[in-house]
Scaffold this active site. Structure first.
Site, short mmCIF file in Angstrom:
data_model
loop_
_atom_site.label_atom_id
_atom_site.label_comp_id
_atom_site.label_asym_id
_atom_site.label_seq_id
_atom_site.Cartn_x
_atom_site.Cartn_y
_atom_site.Cartn_z
N GLY A 48 0.87 -1.17 0.00
CA GLY A 48 0.00 0.00 0.00
C GLY A 48 0.90 1.21 0.00
N GLU A 49 0.66 2.10 0.90
CA GLU A 49 1.48 3.32 0.99
C GLU A 49 2.05 3.38 2.42
OE1 GLU A 49 2.36 5.24 -1.54
OE2 GLU A 49 3.59 6.26 -0.05
N SER A 50 3.36 3.23 2.52
CA SER A 50 3.97 3.12 3.85
C SER A 50 3.79 4.39 4.69
CB SER A 50 5.45 2.78 3.73
OG SER A 50 6.11 3.74 2.95
N CYS A 80 6.25 -5.23 0.38
CA CYS A 80 6.31 -3.90 -0.24
C CYS A 80 6.21 -2.79 0.83
CB CYS A 80 5.26 -3.80 -1.33
SG CYS A 80 5.72 -2.63 -2.60
N ARG A 107 13.01 3.30 -0.94
CA ARG A 107 11.61 3.36 -1.42
C ARG A 107 11.55 3.73 -2.90
NH1 ARG A 107 8.00 7.48 1.35
NH2 ARG A 107 6.43 6.45 0.09
N ILE A 134 5.30 -3.30 -7.60
CA ILE A 134 4.48 -2.10 -7.82
C ILE A 134 5.09 -0.94 -7.04
CG2 ILE A 134 2.17 -1.09 -7.65
CD1 ILE A 134 1.10 -4.04 -7.46
N ARG A 135 5.71 -0.03 -7.75
CA ARG A 135 6.43 1.09 -7.09
C ARG A 135 7.19 0.57 -5.87
NH1 ARG A 135 3.54 5.33 -5.14
NH2 ARG A 135 5.25 6.68 -5.61
N HIS A 170 4.80 -8.44 -4.45
CA HIS A 170 3.45 -8.75 -3.97
C HIS A 170 3.07 -10.20 -4.27
CE1 HIS A 170 1.86 -4.66 -3.09
NE2 HIS A 170 2.88 -4.32 -3.84
N GLU A 172 0.84 -11.95 -3.11
CA GLU A 172 -0.60 -12.20 -2.95
C GLU A 172 -1.38 -12.01 -4.25
OE1 GLU A 172 1.09 -9.71 -1.94
OE2 GLU A 172 0.02 -7.84 -2.28
N1 GLN Z 1 5.71 2.91 -2.94
C1 GLN Z 1 5.02 2.47 -1.76
C2 GLN Z 1 5.65 3.05 -0.49
O1 GLN Z 1 6.65 3.67 -0.56
C3 GLN Z 1 5.03 0.95 -1.66
C4 GLN Z 1 4.28 0.38 -2.83
C5 GLN Z 1 3.57 -0.89 -2.55
O2 GLN Z 1 3.34 -1.30 -1.41
N2 GLN Z 1 3.15 -1.51 -3.61
O3 GLN Z 1 5.10 2.90 0.54
#
Ligand code: GLN
Length: 190
Positions: A48-50, A80, A107, A134-135, A170, A172
């Site tokens: 997700g987004e840390s 991630c 990151r 993913i990113r 990921h 999952e």
């Molecule tokens: N770019 C996100 C972060 O810095 C991590 C991306 C992800 O969990 N798919 O938190």
């Protein structure tokens, strides 16, 4: 049957729950402090987004209690953003979050061009796993006692320290169970 708590504040926790359930584990969503009273055998920190997840963990008073549980040996799988939450050091940031995994992460390490991609990786000498990035972050440094589970293009993308497993990708979202089965085995033998 093992009971796995899945942090459900933000991100792709539903996919982890489905994968764990398909392997016969019972899952439970962690959303607030009292959820930690459940007798958990393991914990999953989803992608997700840390920054968002880290702020919510702090605001909800979950950060310290989770840190304690992990230090006491609760098996944890961070994917991630979850890996970022676990890491002792995040490059170019003074703050960390749980900080229990003795590694440094970078990151959004693959830049804009390669924001998202798939690869096949050797994982923990258990065979090839399909991996979706993913990113994603990668692990730029590991400290003593950290086992490298997987690398991609010379970068560390999966590592284990005792009860803690951190992944850049990921597992999952792909049709493969190797990573979750590996984690459930740690939960069963803790
Ligand atoms: N770019 C996100 C972060 O810095 C991590 C991306 C992800 O969990 N798919 O938190």
């Amino acid at each position: 049957m093992v009971l796995i708590g899945v942090l459900a504040l933000q991100g792709d926790f539903a996919e982890h729950k489905a994968k764990l359930a398909s392997l016969g584990a019972k899952t439970f969503e962690i959303r607030q402090l009292k959820d930690l009273e459940e007798p958990l055998d393991g914990l999953v920190l989803p992608g997700g987004e840390s920054t968002v997840q880290g702020k919510l963990l702090r605001d909800l008073g979950l950060l310290k209690p989770l840190q304690e549980k992990i230090k006491q040996g609760l098996p944890v799988l961070g994917t991630c953003a979850g890996l970022i939450l676990l890491s002792e050091k995040v490059e170019n940031q003074t703050d960390n979050y749980l900080g229990t995994l003795p590694v440094t992460v970078k990151r959004n390490a693959y830049g804009r061009q390669l924001g998202s991609f798939h690869a096949n990786l050797d994982f923990a000498k258990l065979g090839q796993v399909p991996a979706t990035f993913i990113r994603a972050p990668y692990i730029s440094e590991v400290r003593d006692g950290v086992e490298i589970l997987s690398q991609h293009d010379g970068k560390i993308v999966a590592a284990r320290y005792q009860n803690q497993v951190g992944l850049s990708f990921h597992p999952e979202v792909d049709d493969n169970d190797i990573v979750h089965s590996y984690f459930l085995k740690i939960c069963q033998t803790k």
